[in-house]
Design a protein around this motif. Structure first.
Motif, mmCIF file in Angstrom:
data_model
loop_
_atom_site.group_PDB
_atom_site.id
_atom_site.type_symbol
_atom_site.label_atom_id
_atom_site.label_comp_id
_atom_site.label_asym_id
_atom_site.label_seq_id
_atom_site.Cartn_x
_atom_site.Cartn_y
_atom_site.Cartn_z
ATOM 1 N N CYS A 248 74.638 3.169 106.005
ATOM 2 C CA CYS A 248 75.755 4.084 106.255
ATOM 3 C C CYS A 248 75.346 5.551 106.288
ATOM 4 O O CYS A 248 75.956 6.345 107.000
ATOM 5 C CB CYS A 248 76.837 3.882 105.193
ATOM 6 S SG CYS A 248 77.646 2.281 105.297
ATOM 7 N N LEU B 10 81.934 6.687 99.403
ATOM 8 C CA LEU B 10 82.738 5.608 99.988
ATOM 9 C C LEU B 10 82.026 5.176 101.261
ATOM 10 O O LEU B 10 81.722 6.020 102.111
ATOM 11 C CB LEU B 10 84.152 6.096 100.313
ATOM 12 C CG LEU B 10 85.047 5.069 101.016
ATOM 13 C CD1 LEU B 10 85.388 3.904 100.083
ATOM 14 C CD2 LEU B 10 86.336 5.722 101.514
ATOM 15 N N ARG C 228 83.731 -2.244 109.722
ATOM 16 C CA ARG C 228 84.656 -1.103 109.802
ATOM 17 C C ARG C 228 85.881 -1.441 110.647
ATOM 18 O O ARG C 228 85.819 -2.300 111.524
ATOM 19 C CB ARG C 228 83.920 0.118 110.384
ATOM 20 C CG ARG C 228 82.932 0.645 109.366
ATOM 21 C CD ARG C 228 82.190 1.877 109.831
ATOM 22 N NE ARG C 228 81.056 2.088 108.915
ATOM 23 C CZ ARG C 228 80.000 2.817 109.189
ATOM 24 N NH1 ARG C 228 79.914 3.445 110.340
ATOM 25 N NH2 ARG C 228 79.024 2.933 108.299
ATOM 26 N N GLU D 178 84.321 15.238 98.748
ATOM 27 C CA GLU D 178 83.724 16.109 99.761
ATOM 28 C C GLU D 178 83.329 15.254 100.958
ATOM 29 O O GLU D 178 82.850 14.130 100.790
ATOM 30 C CB GLU D 178 82.486 16.813 99.194
ATOM 31 C CG GLU D 178 82.818 17.791 98.085
ATOM 32 C CD GLU D 178 81.594 18.398 97.419
ATOM 33 O OE1 GLU D 178 81.774 19.181 96.484
ATOM 34 O OE2 GLU D 178 80.451 18.061 97.829
ATOM 35 N N ALA E 160 86.384 9.289 108.484
ATOM 36 C CA ALA E 160 86.618 9.480 107.044
ATOM 37 C C ALA E 160 87.769 10.464 106.819
ATOM 38 O O ALA E 160 88.651 10.224 105.983
ATOM 39 C CB ALA E 160 85.338 9.977 106.375
ATOM 40 N N ARG F 126 90.289 11.042 108.748
ATOM 41 C CA ARG F 126 91.567 10.369 109.068
ATOM 42 C C ARG F 126 92.010 9.482 107.918
ATOM 43 O O ARG F 126 93.168 9.460 107.533
ATOM 44 C CB ARG F 126 91.427 9.512 110.336
ATOM 45 C CG ARG F 126 91.747 10.221 111.604
ATOM 46 C CD ARG F 126 92.066 9.243 112.723
ATOM 47 N NE ARG F 126 91.057 8.218 112.897
ATOM 48 C CZ ARG F 126 89.937 8.357 113.592
ATOM 49 N NH1 ARG F 126 89.690 9.510 114.185
ATOM 50 N NH2 ARG F 126 89.076 7.363 113.695
ATOM 51 N N LEU F 127 91.047 8.718 107.360
ATOM 52 C CA LEU F 127 91.357 7.826 106.238
ATOM 53 C C LEU F 127 91.888 8.636 105.055
ATOM 54 O O LEU F 127 92.937 8.305 104.476
ATOM 55 C CB LEU F 127 90.081 7.062 105.838
ATOM 56 C CG LEU F 127 90.155 6.150 104.628
ATOM 57 C CD1 LEU F 127 91.110 4.993 104.891
ATOM 58 C CD2 LEU F 127 88.770 5.616 104.284
HETATM 59 C C1 LIG Z 1 85.006 6.194 106.597
HETATM 60 C C2 LIG Z 1 84.858 4.679 106.359
HETATM 61 C C3 LIG Z 1 84.589 4.432 104.891
HETATM 62 C C4 LIG Z 1 86.169 3.984 106.781
HETATM 63 O O1 LIG Z 1 86.056 2.600 106.419
HETATM 64 P P1 LIG Z 1 86.865 1.451 107.221
HETATM 65 O O2 LIG Z 1 86.715 0.202 106.474
HETATM 66 O O3 LIG Z 1 86.484 1.455 108.645
HETATM 67 O O4 LIG Z 1 88.363 2.007 107.070
HETATM 68 P P2 LIG Z 1 89.688 1.231 107.455
HETATM 69 O O5 LIG Z 1 89.350 -0.018 108.195
HETATM 70 O O6 LIG Z 1 90.516 1.105 106.242
HETATM 71 O O7 LIG Z 1 90.379 2.273 108.431
HETATM 72 C C5 LIG Z 1 89.715 2.634 109.643
HETATM 73 C C6 LIG Z 1 90.657 2.450 110.828
HETATM 74 O O8 LIG Z 1 90.885 1.068 111.037
HETATM 75 C C7 LIG Z 1 92.301 0.833 111.088
HETATM 76 N N1 LIG Z 1 92.532 -0.514 110.541
HETATM 77 C C8 LIG Z 1 92.504 -0.872 109.247
HETATM 78 N N2 LIG Z 1 92.779 -2.184 109.125
HETATM 79 C C9 LIG Z 1 92.962 -2.657 110.379
HETATM 80 C C10 LIG Z 1 93.252 -3.918 110.903
HETATM 81 N N3 LIG Z 1 93.427 -4.990 110.118
HETATM 82 N N4 LIG Z 1 93.345 -4.056 112.241
HETATM 83 C C11 LIG Z 1 93.173 -2.992 113.047
HETATM 84 N N5 LIG Z 1 92.887 -1.734 112.594
HETATM 85 C C12 LIG Z 1 92.790 -1.589 111.293
HETATM 86 C C13 LIG Z 1 92.889 1.918 110.254
HETATM 87 O O9 LIG Z 1 94.249 2.155 110.569
HETATM 88 C C14 LIG Z 1 92.015 3.072 110.620
HETATM 89 O O10 LIG Z 1 92.415 3.619 111.840
HETATM 90 P P3 LIG Z 1 92.262 5.200 112.131
HETATM 91 O O11 LIG Z 1 90.811 5.549 111.951
HETATM 92 O O12 LIG Z 1 92.739 5.347 113.532
HETATM 93 O O13 LIG Z 1 93.125 5.880 111.124
HETATM 94 C C15 LIG Z 1 83.716 4.098 107.253
HETATM 95 O O14 LIG Z 1 83.895 4.540 108.573
HETATM 96 C C16 LIG Z 1 82.323 4.444 106.792
HETATM 97 O O15 LIG Z 1 81.753 3.792 105.929
HETATM 98 N N6 LIG Z 1 81.713 5.477 107.405
HETATM 99 C C17 LIG Z 1 80.334 5.845 107.086
HETATM 100 C C18 LIG Z 1 80.209 6.387 105.689
HETATM 101 C C19 LIG Z 1 81.103 7.572 105.478
HETATM 102 O O16 LIG Z 1 81.184 8.459 106.330
HETATM 103 N N7 LIG Z 1 81.782 7.605 104.322
HETATM 104 C C20 LIG Z 1 82.651 8.695 103.942
HETATM 105 C C21 LIG Z 1 81.830 9.756 103.311
HETATM 106 S S1 LIG Z 1 82.869 11.056 102.643
#
Ligand SMILES: CC(C)(COP(=O)(O)OP(=O)(O)OC[C@H]1O[C@@H](n2cnc3c(N)ncnc32)[C@H](O)[C@@H]1OP(=O)(O)O)[C@@H](O)C(=O)NCCC(=O)NCCS
Length: 150
Positions: free
Chosen positions: A21, A71, A78, A105, A113, A115-116
């Protein structure tokens, strides 16, 4: 998928997830050993039905201010709600600890991230630069946002 506290047996998988990641910005394996063992830090892992470690969060859960230190969700997992589930679990635990606020941060250009975090009610407090990277401190005020949690 379930979330549970991480244990020493998860360190290798956590370090591998972190590398997948965050690449060069990953924590060294020793840092994972430290957060897993340190009583003040809570590591939550998301495990698939098949036993794969698909995501993790690291939280300093305390009052008045709790901190989300990491996170991450494995690229293949994802967009399935794992990041949301981990963040929700973290916020519930901070509430349980009677924290007033959760801070984190994030890179300014990390749109997924941001958006979440915004979806859960986090708001930007200040921007700053860290080793040439524009970062944003975001904060969730628990006393004001309780009714807005999903
Ligand atoms: C940021 C991060 C943690 C998000 O994790 P994720 O598991 O993809 O998050 P979610 O699945 O809960 O949400 C992501 C999107 O999927 C959507 N989603 C969630 N469940 C869903 C489902 N069942 N079906 C369709 N879409 C879905 C969410 O609505 C969200 O949409 P959006 O981005 O348009 O708001 C991930 O992208 C990541 O690990 N990135 C790299 C590390 C990083 O940057 N971490 C943060 C450092 S501060």
């Amino acid at each position: 998928m379930t979330t549970r506290p991480g244990t020493a047996a998860d360190v290798a998988a956590l370090a591998a997830l972190d590398a997948a990641c965050f690449g060069a910005r990953r924590w060294p394996r020793e840092a994972w050993e430290e957060v897993i063992l340190h009583p003040a830090w809570l590591t939550l892992v998301a495990e698939t039905a098949g036993g794969e470690l698909a995501g993790a969060a690291v939280l300093l859960c305390q009052r008045p201010v709790s901190s989300l230190a990491s996170l991450a969700v494995a690229p293949a997992w994802r967009g399935c709600g794992i990041g949301s589930a981990l963040l929700n679990d973290c916020i519930l635990r901070c509430r349980g600890a009677c924290a007033n606020e959760v801070v984190l941060e994030v890179d300014e250009d990390n749109e997924p991230a941001m958006r979440l975090y915004r979806r859960f009610g986090f708001r930007p407090r200040r921007g700053f630069e860290d080793e040439g990277i524009r970062r944003v401190e975001m904060t969730l005020t628990l006393s004001e946002s309780g009714r807005r949690l999903p």
